[in-house]
Scaffold this motif. Structure first.
Motif, PDB file in Angstrom:
ATOM      1  N   VAL A  34       0.865  -1.180   0.000  1.00  8.47           N
ATOM      2  CA  VAL A  34       0.000   0.000   0.000  1.00  8.47           C
ATOM      3  C   VAL A  34       0.902   1.232   0.000  1.00  8.47           C
ATOM      4  N   HIS A  35       0.613   2.157  -0.884  1.00 12.49           N
ATOM      5  CA  HIS A  35       1.383   3.398  -0.982  1.00 12.49           C
ATOM      6  C   HIS A  35       1.317   4.151   0.345  1.00 12.49           C
ATOM      7  N   PRO A  36       2.432   4.765   0.780  1.00 14.57           N
ATOM      8  CA  PRO A  36       2.423   5.496   2.053  1.00 14.57           C
ATOM      9  C   PRO A  36       1.298   6.531   2.162  1.00 14.57           C
ATOM     10  N   ARG A  37       0.924   7.178   1.069  1.00 11.46           N
ATOM     11  CA  ARG A  37      -0.127   8.205   1.154  1.00 11.46           C
ATOM     12  C   ARG A  37      -1.514   7.606   1.365  1.00 11.46           C
ATOM     13  N   ALA A  38      -1.640   6.274   1.198  1.00  7.80           N
ATOM     14  CA  ALA A  38      -2.932   5.617   1.376  1.00  7.80           C
ATOM     15  C   ALA A  38      -2.954   4.719   2.611  1.00  7.80           C
ATOM     16  N   GLN A  39      -1.863   4.671   3.345  1.00  6.60           N
ATOM     17  CA  GLN A  39      -1.807   3.812   4.529  1.00  6.60           C
ATOM     18  C   GLN A  39      -2.650   4.392   5.658  1.00  6.60           C
ATOM     19  N   GLY A  40      -3.117   3.513   6.521  1.00  8.14           N
ATOM     20  CA  GLY A  40      -3.897   3.924   7.675  1.00  8.14           C
ATOM     21  C   GLY A  40      -5.368   4.181   7.366  1.00  8.14           C
ATOM     22  N   ARG A  41      -5.800   3.810   6.161  1.00 12.71           N
ATOM     23  CA  ARG A  41      -7.201   4.031   5.767  1.00 12.71           C
ATOM     24  C   ARG A  41      -7.966   2.716   5.577  1.00 12.71           C
ATOM     25  N   GLY A  42      -7.316   1.584   5.864  1.00 14.45           N
ATOM     26  CA  GLY A  42      -7.977   0.292   5.736  1.00 14.45           C
ATOM     27  C   GLY A  42      -7.813  -0.376   4.382  1.00 14.45           C
ATOM     28  N   LEU A  43      -7.000   0.209   3.515  1.00 15.47           N
ATOM     29  CA  LEU A  43      -6.837  -0.356   2.174  1.00 15.47           C
ATOM     30  C   LEU A  43      -6.127  -1.703   2.207  1.00 15.47           C
ATOM     31  N   GLY A  44      -5.067  -1.830   2.995  1.00 13.22           N
ATOM     32  CA  GLY A  44      -4.360  -3.108   3.082  1.00 13.22           C
ATOM     33  C   GLY A  44      -5.271  -4.218   3.562  1.00 13.22           C
ATOM     34  N   ARG A  45      -6.064  -3.917   4.570  1.00 18.28           N
ATOM     35  CA  ARG A  45      -7.020  -4.909   5.101  1.00 18.28           C
ATOM     36  C   ARG A  45      -8.049  -5.279   4.041  1.00 18.28           C
ATOM     37  N   ALA A  46      -8.576  -4.284   3.318  1.00 16.79           N
ATOM     38  CA  ALA A  46      -9.579  -4.563   2.285  1.00 16.79           C
ATOM     39  C   ALA A  46      -8.982  -5.421   1.169  1.00 16.79           C
ATOM     40  N   LEU A  47      -7.757  -5.136   0.755  1.00 16.26           N
ATOM     41  CA  LEU A  47      -7.102  -5.945  -0.280  1.00 16.26           C
ATOM     42  C   LEU A  47      -6.906  -7.376   0.210  1.00 16.26           C
ATOM     43  N   LEU A  48      -6.480  -7.514   1.449  1.00 11.15           N
ATOM     44  CA  LEU A  48      -6.263  -8.833   2.039  1.00 11.15           C
ATOM     45  C   LEU A  48      -7.567  -9.623   2.094  1.00 11.15           C
ATOM     46  N   LEU A  49      -8.633  -9.000   2.594  1.00 12.30           N
ATOM     47  CA  LEU A  49      -9.925  -9.679   2.680  1.00 12.30           C
ATOM     48  C   LEU A  49     -10.464 -10.026   1.296  1.00 12.30           C
TER      49      LEU A  49
END
Length: 152
Positions: free
Chosen positions: A93-108
């Motif tokens: 996840v790009h640093p500017r998009a971290q902390g918004r739940g994107l990594g979790r959503a991609l994982l799920l």
């Protein structure tokens, strides 16, 4: 780490303004750039674009339907690259998009996709010192699988 896919997978919550697609060759440059950025922060390295794209697209376990790309108005902000063997090769996840739940959503999203393919488990490797990633994976229901080494 491993996730039992017999267990329920929570619904994905995508950050506002993020669209998901699968990998296409015209996204290679942006995906490669994000992979390089992610590996600089998390360890490892990514070869030059031509070498990376050739290896990526010719890997026997490669399936573009298993590589999910997240984009916002500024470009590619996330990628989860999975293999057909029910394995998550990369999650960045790009640093500017971290902390918004994107990594979790991609994982799920990857978990759901493998569930639909009737896989029993999904696995990934994580560096021992990458505590932030470990926390994300554990929060999504993954657990550590210890390998037992056989003495030579």
């Amino acid at each position: 780490m491993r996730r039992d896919l017999q267990a329920d997978v929570p619904e994905m919550v995508w950050p506002e303004g993020v669209e998901i697609s699968t990998y296409r060759p015209e996204l290679a440059l942006a995906v490669h750039h994000l992979m390089q950025l992610g590996h600089r922060e998390g360890g490892g390295r990514v070869p030059d674009l031509d070498t990376w794209q050739r290896r990526f697209e010719s890997d026997p376990e490669y399936d573009p339907a298993l590589c999910f790309i997240a984009r916002d108005a500024e470009g590619v902000v996330g990628v989860v690259q999975c293999w057909t063997s029910s394995y998550i090769k990369n999650l960045v996840v790009h640093p500017r998009a971290q902390g918004r739940g994107l990594g979790r959503a991609l994982l799920l999203n990857a978990f759901k996709t493998f569930q639909q393919r009737r896989e029993g488990f999904v696995d990934l490797k994580v560096l021992e010192d990458n505590v932030r990633a470990q926390r994300l994976y554990e929060s999504a229901g993954m657990y550590f699988v210890r390998r037992e080494l056989v003495p030579a």
